[in-house]
Design a protein around this motif. Structure first.
Motif, PDB file in Angstrom:
ATOM      1  N   PHE A  68      31.267  43.432  23.985  1.00 46.97           N
ATOM      2  CA  PHE A  68      31.783  42.066  23.833  1.00 46.97           C
ATOM      3  C   PHE A  68      30.702  40.993  23.932  1.00 46.97           C
ATOM      4  CE2 PHE A  68      35.481  44.507  25.370  1.00 46.97           C
ATOM      5  CZ  PHE A  68      36.339  44.275  24.301  1.00 46.97           C
ATOM      6  N   ASN A  69      29.454  41.351  23.669  1.00 45.68           N
ATOM      7  CA  ASN A  69      28.454  40.276  23.636  1.00 45.68           C
ATOM      8  C   ASN A  69      28.630  39.437  22.366  1.00 45.68           C
ATOM      9  OD1 ASN A  69      26.775  41.290  21.461  1.00 45.68           O
ATOM     10  ND2 ASN A  69      26.121  42.879  22.904  1.00 45.68           N
ATOM     11  N   SER A  70      27.972  38.279  22.302  1.00 43.61           N
ATOM     12  CA  SER A  70      28.265  37.326  21.219  1.00 43.61           C
ATOM     13  C   SER A  70      27.884  37.869  19.842  1.00 43.61           C
ATOM     14  CB  SER A  70      27.526  36.010  21.484  1.00 43.61           C
ATOM     15  OG  SER A  70      26.146  36.261  21.602  1.00 43.61           O
ATOM     16  N   LYS A  71      26.962  38.831  19.787  1.00 47.71           N
ATOM     17  CA  LYS A  71      26.595  39.407  18.485  1.00 47.71           C
ATOM     18  C   LYS A  71      27.621  40.434  18.030  1.00 47.71           C
ATOM     19  CE  LYS A  71      21.643  38.864  19.016  1.00 47.71           C
ATOM     20  NZ  LYS A  71      20.632  39.503  19.853  1.00 47.71           N
ATOM     21  N   ALA A  72      28.037  41.317  18.963  1.00 39.82           N
ATOM     22  CA  ALA A  72      28.956  42.400  18.592  1.00 39.82           C
ATOM     23  C   ALA A  72      30.382  41.891  18.418  1.00 39.82           C
ATOM     24  CB  ALA A  72      28.912  43.496  19.654  1.00 39.82           C
ATOM     25  N   ASN A  73      30.715  40.780  19.062  1.00 36.96           N
ATOM     26  CA  ASN A  73      32.100  40.302  19.056  1.00 36.96           C
ATOM     27  C   ASN A  73      32.093  38.806  18.743  1.00 36.96           C
ATOM     28  OD1 ASN A  73      34.913  40.575  19.488  1.00 36.96           O
ATOM     29  ND2 ASN A  73      34.676  39.732  21.563  1.00 36.96           N
ATOM     30  N   LYS A  74      32.008  38.476  17.456  1.00 34.75           N
ATOM     31  CA  LYS A  74      31.803  37.082  17.046  1.00 34.75           C
ATOM     32  C   LYS A  74      33.021  36.213  17.319  1.00 34.75           C
ATOM     33  CE  LYS A  74      27.802  37.196  14.285  1.00 34.75           C
ATOM     34  NZ  LYS A  74      27.348  38.549  14.524  1.00 34.75           N
ATOM     35  N   GLU A  75      34.243  36.816  17.244  1.00 38.90           N
ATOM     36  CA  GLU A  75      35.480  36.056  17.443  1.00 38.90           C
ATOM     37  C   GLU A  75      36.121  36.441  18.767  1.00 38.90           C
ATOM     38  OE1 GLU A  75      37.607  33.829  15.590  1.00 38.90           O
ATOM     39  OE2 GLU A  75      35.641  33.327  14.707  1.00 38.90           O
ATOM     40  N   PRO A  76      35.793  35.772  19.906  1.00 43.29           N
ATOM     41  CA  PRO A  76      36.392  36.181  21.184  1.00 43.29           C
ATOM     42  C   PRO A  76      37.887  35.904  21.217  1.00 43.29           C
ATOM     43  CG  PRO A  76      35.094  34.180  21.440  1.00 43.29           C
ATOM     44  CD  PRO A  76      34.899  34.616  20.024  1.00 43.29           C
ATOM     45  N   SER A  77      38.628  36.793  21.872  1.00 44.63           N
ATOM     46  CA  SER A  77      40.075  36.567  21.991  1.00 44.63           C
ATOM     47  C   SER A  77      40.304  35.466  23.028  1.00 44.63           C
ATOM     48  CB  SER A  77      40.773  37.857  22.414  1.00 44.63           C
ATOM     49  OG  SER A  77      40.272  38.266  23.657  1.00 44.63           O
ATOM     50  N   LYS A  78      41.477  34.792  22.958  1.00 44.01           N
ATOM     51  CA  LYS A  78      41.706  33.599  23.782  1.00 44.01           C
ATOM     52  C   LYS A  78      42.762  33.821  24.876  1.00 44.01           C
ATOM     53  CE  LYS A  78      39.223  30.302  21.593  1.00 44.01           C
ATOM     54  NZ  LYS A  78      38.720  30.986  20.408  1.00 44.01           N
ATOM     55  N   PHE A  79      43.260  35.100  25.015  1.00 42.39           N
ATOM     56  CA  PHE A  79      44.352  35.294  25.982  1.00 42.39           C
ATOM     57  C   PHE A  79      43.851  35.122  27.416  1.00 42.39           C
ATOM     58  CE2 PHE A  79      42.591  39.543  25.959  1.00 42.39           C
ATOM     59  CZ  PHE A  79      42.784  39.967  27.266  1.00 42.39           C
ATOM     60  N   SER A  80      44.727  34.664  28.319  1.00 44.90           N
ATOM     61  CA  SER A  80      44.312  34.429  29.703  1.00 44.90           C
ATOM     62  C   SER A  80      45.113  35.257  30.709  1.00 44.90           C
ATOM     63  CB  SER A  80      44.434  32.943  30.051  1.00 44.90           C
ATOM     64  OG  SER A  80      45.794  32.568  30.002  1.00 44.90           O
ATOM     65  N   HIS A  81      46.204  35.912  30.300  1.00 38.32           N
ATOM     66  CA  HIS A  81      46.992  36.700  31.237  1.00 38.32           C
ATOM     67  C   HIS A  81      47.336  38.062  30.653  1.00 38.32           C
ATOM     68  CE1 HIS A  81      47.618  32.690  32.960  1.00 38.32           C
ATOM     69  NE2 HIS A  81      47.879  33.327  34.090  1.00 38.32           N
ATOM     70  N   ASN A  82      47.361  39.069  31.543  1.00 35.03           N
ATOM     71  CA  ASN A  82      47.856  40.380  31.136  1.00 35.03           C
ATOM     72  C   ASN A  82      48.487  41.022  32.359  1.00 35.03           C
ATOM     73  OD1 ASN A  82      47.985  43.265  30.744  1.00 35.03           O
ATOM     74  ND2 ASN A  82      46.786  42.923  28.876  1.00 35.03           N
ATOM     75  N   THR A  83      49.825  41.034  32.362  1.00 33.79           N
ATOM     76  CA  THR A  83      50.540  41.457  33.577  1.00 33.79           C
ATOM     77  C   THR A  83      50.174  42.875  33.986  1.00 33.79           C
ATOM     78  OG1 THR A  83      52.336  40.045  32.869  1.00 33.79           O
ATOM     79  CG2 THR A  83      52.817  41.586  34.643  1.00 33.79           C
ATOM     80  N   LEU A  84      50.120  43.789  33.019  1.00 32.43           N
ATOM     81  CA  LEU A  84      49.855  45.195  33.350  1.00 32.43           C
ATOM     82  C   LEU A  84      48.510  45.338  34.065  1.00 32.43           C
ATOM     83  CD1 LEU A  84      50.597  48.206  33.168  1.00 32.43           C
ATOM     84  CD2 LEU A  84      49.336  48.277  31.000  1.00 32.43           C
ATOM     85  N   ILE A  85      47.485  44.700  33.493  1.00 32.66           N
ATOM     86  CA  ILE A  85      46.152  44.876  34.078  1.00 32.66           C
ATOM     87  C   ILE A  85      46.067  44.226  35.454  1.00 32.66           C
ATOM     88  CG2 ILE A  85      44.776  42.882  33.281  1.00 32.66           C
ATOM     89  CD1 ILE A  85      43.085  45.503  32.067  1.00 32.66           C
ATOM     90  N   GLU A  86      46.815  43.138  35.656  1.00 33.23           N
ATOM     91  CA  GLU A  86      46.801  42.502  36.984  1.00 33.23           C
ATOM     92  C   GLU A  86      47.501  43.367  38.023  1.00 33.23           C
ATOM     93  OE1 GLU A  86      47.917  38.358  36.883  1.00 33.23           O
ATOM     94  OE2 GLU A  86      46.576  38.027  35.177  1.00 33.23           O
ATOM     95  N   VAL A  87      48.564  44.034  37.605  1.00 33.70           N
ATOM     96  CA  VAL A  87      49.248  44.951  38.530  1.00 33.70           C
ATOM     97  C   VAL A  87      48.302  46.092  38.888  1.00 33.70           C
ATOM     98  CG1 VAL A  87      51.099  46.659  38.705  1.00 33.70           C
ATOM     99  CG2 VAL A  87      51.591  44.378  37.806  1.00 33.70           C
ATOM    100  N   ILE A  88      47.584  46.620  37.900  1.00 34.82           N
ATOM    101  CA  ILE A  88      46.673  47.750  38.162  1.00 34.82           C
ATOM    102  C   ILE A  88      45.559  47.335  39.114  1.00 34.82           C
ATOM    103  CG2 ILE A  88      44.927  49.241  37.099  1.00 34.82           C
ATOM    104  CD1 ILE A  88      46.779  49.399  34.634  1.00 34.82           C
ATOM    105  N   TRP A  89      44.918  46.177  38.837  1.00 32.17           N
ATOM    106  CA  TRP A  89      43.776  45.842  39.688  1.00 32.17           C
ATOM    107  C   TRP A  89      44.186  45.286  41.047  1.00 32.17           C
ATOM    108  CZ3 TRP A  89      41.635  42.063  35.528  1.00 32.17           C
ATOM    109  CH2 TRP A  89      42.068  40.749  35.764  1.00 32.17           C
ATOM    110  N   THR A  90      45.482  45.142  41.277  1.00 32.58           N
ATOM    111  CA  THR A  90      45.958  44.852  42.632  1.00 32.58           C
ATOM    112  C   THR A  90      46.330  46.146  43.357  1.00 32.58           C
ATOM    113  OG1 THR A  90      46.834  42.746  41.855  1.00 32.58           O
ATOM    114  CG2 THR A  90      47.633  43.534  43.975  1.00 32.58           C
TER     115      THR A  90
END
Ligand SMILES: [Cu+2]
Length: 290
Positions: A68-90
């Protein structure tokens, strides 16, 4: 996990059979009591857990850096929440901490629970901290006037110029003139106390460290598996000679202990001579040169 911990533990304990700090040593001193064996296993378990965590976090970091560096990933995604991943990392860290707490409390209860043995088989010793030495009271040995047998345990070295250098028989800043003596395979109850400031009675190979507080008796127990000489140090900063109040313990067979105790009641120097005769390490010469 448990199996790996035990395997690692036995590999480590093959390397050396020292009961004192060694130059360049890594890890704990070899365990001489069940308390320290369990503590070492717990430490190894923690080592496995933190190693896995470091590897996972490093792998995730590397993946993000490359993918996900700026060269490999020119169009960064804009999402700010992901419930599943937040449950996992808690939940995953909570689970890890609960595993650690489970084994940790097990160790605490083991150390704090006095073994189920006949009181008559227990040997009671009080280790009393002074600025700056330890005194050992053998509480089961009382003379006609009601006084417990005791002796003062002074260091042979004081870290000063002109002092004898340490030897394998009397390691520098660890050896004492009159060591504590206990029998092998016997439950020893130690009360720690102090007369002036807070000290701490600690023997790494036994997995023991208990504060010695003025006006208060603390209690600990240990049972040593193997005869030998074990060293510890005061482990609570207690003044200018804090570094020079070491702890030396000779663990001997029961008949040897009885013979030592017999002599110690009458003449502590006679008892020390006897001890020097039976111990592989003898500090008699250095001690009498003081
Ligand atoms: Cu101290």
């Amino acid at each position: 996990m448990r199996w790996i911990a035990v395997a690692l533990m036995s590999l480590l304990s093959l390397s050396a059979h020292a009961s004192q700090p060694e130059p360049g040593a890594i890890g704990f001193q070899p365990a001489a009591t069940s308390i320290m064996e369990r503590m070492t296993n717990f430490h190894t378990l923690l080592l496995v857990i933190i190693t896995v965590i470091v590897i996972v976090v490093m792998a995730l970091l590397l993946y993000v850096i490359v993918r996900f560096n700026s060269k490999a990933n020119k169009e960064p995604s804009k999402f700010s929440h992901n419930t599943l991943i937040e449950v996992i990392w808690t939940l995953v860290p909570v689970g890890i901490l609960m595993v650690i707490a489970f084994f940790s409390f097990g160790e605490l209860y083991y150390q704090e629970t006095f073994p189920d043995v006949e009181e008559s088989e227990v040997i009671n010793v009080k280790a009393e901290g002074w600025q700056w030495n330890w005194r050992y009271y053998y509480m089961d040995v009382v003379d006609e006037e009601g006084y417990e047998m005791y002796f003062v345990s002074n260091p042979i070295h004081r870290g000063l110029e002109g002092e004898p250098a340490g030897t394998p028989d009397a390691p520098r800043n660890l050896a004492v003139d009159y060591p504590m003596v206990v029998p092998v395979d016997t439950v020893i109850r130690v009360y720690t106390g102090a007369t002036d400031v807070i000290h701490s009675w600690a023997v790494p190979a036994f997995g023991i460290k208990t504060d010695a507080v003025p006006g208060k008796l603390n209690e600990l127990w240990f049972r040593v598996n193997e005869t030998g000489v074990y060293y510890g140090q005061c482990s609570e900063l207690c003044g200018k000679d804090h570094a020079f109040m070491p702890i030396e313990i000779h663990v001997v067979t029961r008949p040897e202990y009885d013979a030592w105790l017999e002599r110690a009641q009458n003449d502590i120097d006679d008892a020390r001579q006897y001890l020097a005769g039976i111990s592989e390490t003898s500090n008699t010469q250095l001690a009498s040169a003081r």
